[in-house]
Design a protein around this motif. Sequence first.
Motif, mmCIF file in Angstrom:
data_model
loop_
_atom_site.group_PDB
_atom_site.id
_atom_site.type_symbol
_atom_site.label_atom_id
_atom_site.label_comp_id
_atom_site.label_asym_id
_atom_site.label_seq_id
_atom_site.Cartn_x
_atom_site.Cartn_y
_atom_site.Cartn_z
ATOM 1 N N LEU A 141 0.458 5.103 1.132
ATOM 2 C CA LEU A 141 -0.397 6.079 1.807
ATOM 3 C C LEU A 141 0.137 7.475 1.478
ATOM 4 C CD1 LEU A 141 -0.885 3.370 3.298
ATOM 5 C CD2 LEU A 141 -0.960 4.665 5.441
ATOM 6 N N LEU A 146 -8.348 2.994 5.148
ATOM 7 C CA LEU A 146 -7.371 2.203 5.919
ATOM 8 C C LEU A 146 -8.014 0.922 6.434
ATOM 9 C CD1 LEU A 146 -5.797 5.188 7.886
ATOM 10 C CD2 LEU A 146 -4.608 3.769 6.194
ATOM 11 N N VAL A 184 -5.200 5.792 -0.290
ATOM 12 C CA VAL A 184 -4.472 4.561 0.042
ATOM 13 C C VAL A 184 -4.478 3.702 -1.218
ATOM 14 C CG1 VAL A 184 -4.366 2.531 1.522
ATOM 15 C CG2 VAL A 184 -5.214 4.692 2.448
ATOM 16 N N HIS A 192 0.847 -1.180 0.000
ATOM 17 C CA HIS A 192 0.000 0.000 0.000
ATOM 18 C C HIS A 192 0.887 1.235 0.000
ATOM 19 C CE1 HIS A 192 -3.424 -2.523 1.093
ATOM 20 N NE2 HIS A 192 -2.579 -3.139 1.911
ATOM 21 N N TRP A 226 -3.050 7.602 9.646
ATOM 22 C CA TRP A 226 -2.702 6.236 10.058
ATOM 23 C C TRP A 226 -1.741 6.264 11.252
ATOM 24 C CZ3 TRP A 226 1.641 2.674 8.816
ATOM 25 C CH2 TRP A 226 1.321 1.336 9.092
#
Lengths: 281, 177
Positions: free
Chosen positions: B44, B88, B125, B42, B52
């Motif tokens: 971000l 998330l 994301v 992933h 996060w």
Amino acid sequence: MHEAFQHDFETGRWSGRIGFALHGVSFGIRFDDAAAGEVVRRIVPRAALPSDYLSSEHRFSLISAGGDGANGLFFDTRDFEPVLKFDRLDGGTEKGLETKFQFALALAAAPRLFFLHAGAVAIGNIGVLVLGRTGSGKTTLVGELLRRGADLCTDDCAILDPAGNLYPNPAPLAVRTGDGRAFRGPEEFGSIAASRVVPVALVVAARYEHGAAWAPEAEASGGGAFNVLGNLFYPPAIREFPRETLGFAGLIAKRGIYSGTRGEATEVAEWIFGTIGRGHG
Amino acid sequence: MEKLQEETMTNSQIPKARKNGLVIQETGDEVLVYDVDSNRAHCLNRTAAFVWKSCDGRRSVPEIAALLGKELANKVDEDLVWLAIDQLSNESLLESGIRLKRSGFSRRDAIRKIGLAAAVTLPVVAMLSFPNGALAVTCAASYCGTNDPGNGCGGGQYCCNSGGLYRCQVAPCSTPC
């Protein structure tokens, strides 16, 4: 499986074996007849140097005369994992074998070396990567860079170390033609195959779109790293070395990744030479 | 998915970032995460990464919104944080068992509302999936869409893009490369 291989080896099933080293990682491959040995010699990467089979870190077996269901390339030091199974070792099989052998080399060499699905050239002492999936026009752009004086590192599979140094892995460019592919050496573009290791200083991800003008955007570091991960030559290798692979991708992204759509390859090639000339990297 | 269940905020809705089974690489303001369990990576972006990292299991969504506002030197709507949390959570980057729902929250409405304000980058994301396959079932991306012997599949099989993975199959590809 293991015992059978060992037994056959001892009773002389194998007609020959070859050891080679690729930028510090050593490999060995044994084969069961002379014709298979010729195939092995053709699929070993051109940048490989002769090495000792018996002390090689990673070994393979190529069986071509094993009969029904037994033929294939096997990765001995990975518990004899099948790399490619085939009925007959002919010209078509050889092409597939070369592809799969490169996958296996990429898997075996990680994390000391990383293989990317990318074209790559050396311009002076600077390495340039051209990322892109099939059909993105990678080969056309690499060809244009060669015409302008770059040396060919690779058309399709770039080999780098964790510090971002680019190693030569030259092979003829696979140029698309109306009915398939034609293979053209760098000399046909007025260039040569690179023979030196150069640090990557610029990465371009250009996607061909008819009539588009090249106006690249610098990718944010995370997005750039993600782009690198998306172009791993053998993606499953990340599962075995995730930390090292992410670190490598992050490092390459910091060198500068520029992406966008392009029309003519000449425009991008000119931009690349101009960017390097302005001291990028 | 668009219209999430109506619930009031409770302690069970305090978001907590998952750490187990993840390999994390910070790259500038963004974060790369590799999920060992799902074999997915992933990326971000700055906003999603900040949210996060702020999900410590103690801070509430309004508190995270306030922190993000300070970081970005801008007023941040709570919906922006919920939007990040929603993504998330979908990507299993938050501890499971936490019911992260908000009364009347809709992702589409949030994007429209926050997007119009446009003072802050929307959280993103991105996800990349990797094949688990053994050597024998993967093929070369450069041969995608073909049953060319060079694709590495053997036996005339096609090399097809399956969600970003290149795999061998007997039938011609039904997805673009």
